[in-house]
Write an enzyme that holds these catalytic residues in place. Sequence first.
Site, PDB file in Angstrom:
ATOM      1  CG  HIS A  22      -1.485  -1.098   1.516  1.00  0.00           C
ATOM      2  ND1 HIS A  22      -3.117  -0.982   1.394  1.00  0.00           N
ATOM      3  CD2 HIS A  22      -1.438  -2.244   2.139  1.00  0.00           C
ATOM      4  CE1 HIS A  22      -3.573  -2.033   1.729  1.00  0.00           C
ATOM      5  NE2 HIS A  22      -2.715  -3.128   2.254  1.00  0.00           N
ATOM      6  CD  GLU A  84      -1.085   1.687   4.039  1.00  0.00           C
ATOM      7  OE1 GLU A  84      -0.505   2.718   3.310  1.00  0.00           O
ATOM      8  OE2 GLU A  84      -2.114   1.600   3.905  1.00  0.00           O
TER       9      GLU A  84
END
Length: 236
Positions: A22, A84
């Site tokens: 992500h 992330e």
Amino acid sequence: MSEPKLKFFDERKTPIDMLVLHCSALSGAEMFEVFNAQKVSAHYIIDENGQVLSGVDEAKCAWHAGKSFWRGREGLNSCSVGIEISSPSLGQEPYSEKQISALIPLCQKIIAKYKIPAFNIVGHSDIAPLRKVDPGCAFPWERLAQEGIGWWPKGKEATSSAAADVKELLSSIGYDTRDDEVLKASAYAFCRRFLPQYVKKVDDVSYLIEHVLPDNFDFMREDIFLTALFSANVFF
Ligand SMILES: [Zn+2]
């Protein structure tokens, strides 16, 4: 590494066999604050300086994938690790060398630990194509593949075929093609990952978040279509 600091996760009941990458347009520190406020999470956060921070223990299911589909399965938080990366452009501008140099060994370690197959290393937009654009069209998938992280087409041959083959191609890779709307979004997600030259950059990141699929995208354009099939030839 620091103690996990994100609050929202479930107990893990399914073995890990996926890795989901992500990006977020927030700094590392902001991610911890905003994720806890929005009741989302990830196992690792790579901040703007390339520092790897712990969000949730791998033994728990972080809330990073949301409504998702890949290779016939749904609800992919249950079987995945989520990373992330901080990216102000939401992955439209190149990631920093520090970030990628931190990401590669982290991925390699996770892949080796859980024996994650290459076809299960995905971006968020691959598994949630109607909702997500991350990790974006500038994410270095080819470089990662050279480091043993996910796959990348190697061949150069193109063949033409019937329109239905695009659906078959996307579905055989793992994309959701269960209705026409998601098929179109999956085709765009495929381009974002493998053919980023067809993906238009958007300056306003908040607009991009609301407009995952541009109005004028036609995945049946012959040039995209042929290149997609070229990719299929080398995947399978
Ligand atoms: Zn995401």
